[in-house]
Design an enzyme around this catalytic site. Structure first.
Site, PDB file in Angstrom:
ATOM      1  CB  SER A 191      -1.251   0.050   1.127  1.00 51.04           C
ATOM      2  OG  SER A 191      -1.801   0.926   1.203  1.00 51.04           O
ATOM      3  CD  GLU A 200     -15.522  14.179  -9.723  1.00 51.82           C
ATOM      4  OE1 GLU A 200     -15.286  14.588 -10.957  1.00 51.82           O
ATOM      5  OE2 GLU A 200     -16.795  13.681  -9.506  1.00 51.82           O
ATOM      6  CG  HIS A 252      -5.699  -0.242  -1.556  1.00 50.81           C
ATOM      7  ND1 HIS A 252      -6.083  -1.394  -0.651  1.00 50.81           N
ATOM      8  CD2 HIS A 252      -4.663   0.672  -0.864  1.00 50.81           C
ATOM      9  CE1 HIS A 252      -5.381  -1.274   0.463  1.00 50.81           C
ATOM     10  NE2 HIS A 252      -4.519  -0.276   0.328  1.00 50.81           N
TER      11      HIS A 252
END
Length: 289
Positions: A148, A166, A190
């Site tokens: 991560s 967005e 992720h």
């Protein structure tokens, strides 16, 4: 320069087993496949002294380091690793502490946990700890592993902010400098689960020299020299901008949609490889072989 170290970047949510459950040992059969064939097992296989390698779990990115660190220690010990400890660095001044620097110098593997990659770079960036880390990676049989935030921070360019929905509006993706172990790639994590493909598109169209790497959860890349191998149970998405023909990036205002013509996307799964020099992918189980 020939890099002697190995880089293992992981998309997050590594399936290391729920050691917080009191009944873990009774349910261990559910996790055996991971322990035998998963990412942490591969980490030990690639390390200098295998199960005897000195491993430091570094929790700097995490806001709950005292909880996260022991989970990784237990998971690695379950795989018969015998020399694992947690290295807590929570302030920049600790990154010059002589005892902490000695532990880094003695390590065969560092495992950076998840959390906030900006926290990781703002605490470690430019410190003596950072300098030693880069030197070991370049010049020793050493493994940098990061999941991560620890993966996102590994490259020279680092995404630290940007909404998934967005992401293809100009200015929505924020990029800064990472720890600089690998050049000409930018990493997002992720990736599949959080729908971050647009973030990577924008990062790449702004500098098509950079290869976008999107890591799914419990999925990663093992990078040795110029060769990347997909590891883990999910998907790796590569976004190659070298062949982009056109974009409106410089013509639209902030917040407006971005157009891109001829962006190349590859999808990798376990054992597939990609050559960073030639920008060619090889599917291990190709239907055309």
């Amino acid at each position: 320069m020939n890099i002697k170290g190995k880089l293992m970047i992981i998309g997050g949510a590594v399936d290391k087993g729920s050691f917080t459950e009191a009944s873990f040992d009774a349910n261990v059969a559910n996790n055996l496949n991971f322990f035998e064939t998963g990412i942490l097992k591969r980490l030990l296989t690639e390390s200098k002294h295998k199960e005897k390698s000195r491993i430091e779990v570094i929790t700097t990115a995490s806001k709950i380091p005292r909880e996260v660190g022991p989970e990784y220690v237990k998971a690695l010990q379950y795989l018969n690793a015998t020399n694992v400890d947690v290295l807590h660095i929570e302030k920049r001044e600790q990154a010059t502490d002589s005892e902490i620097l000695k532990r880094l110098r003695d390590a065969d593997v560092v495992m950076f946990t998840g959390g906030d990659q900006l926290r990781l770079t703002s605490i470690l960036g430019g410190t003596e700890f950072h300098d030693i880390l880069l030197d070991k990676y370049k010049n020793e049989d050493f493994v940098y592993a990061g999941t991560s935030a620890g993966a996102a921070a590994a490259s020279n360019n680092m995404i630290y902010q940007g909404s998934s929905s967005e992401a293809l509006l100009k200015g929505e993706v924020k990029i800064t400098s990472g720890l600089g172990l690998i050049d000409d790639v930018i990493i997002d994590t992720h990736f599949v689960q959080r729908g971050r493909i647009g973030r990577l598109f924008q990062a790449v169209v702004g500098n098509p020299k950079v290869l976008g790497v999107g890591l799914g959860e419990d999925t990663g890349l093992l990078i040795i020299d110029d060769k990347m191998e997909a590891i883990g149970s999910g998907l790796v998405i590569l976004v190659d901008g070298h062949q982009i023909k056109d974009t409106n990036l410089t013509q639209v205002e902030l917040g407006q949609p971005i157009s891109i013509n001829n962006l190349i996307v590859h999808v990798m799964s376990k054992y597939d490889t990609y050559d960073l020099k030639t920008n060619k992918m090889h599917i291990q189980s190709s239907q055309y072989v």
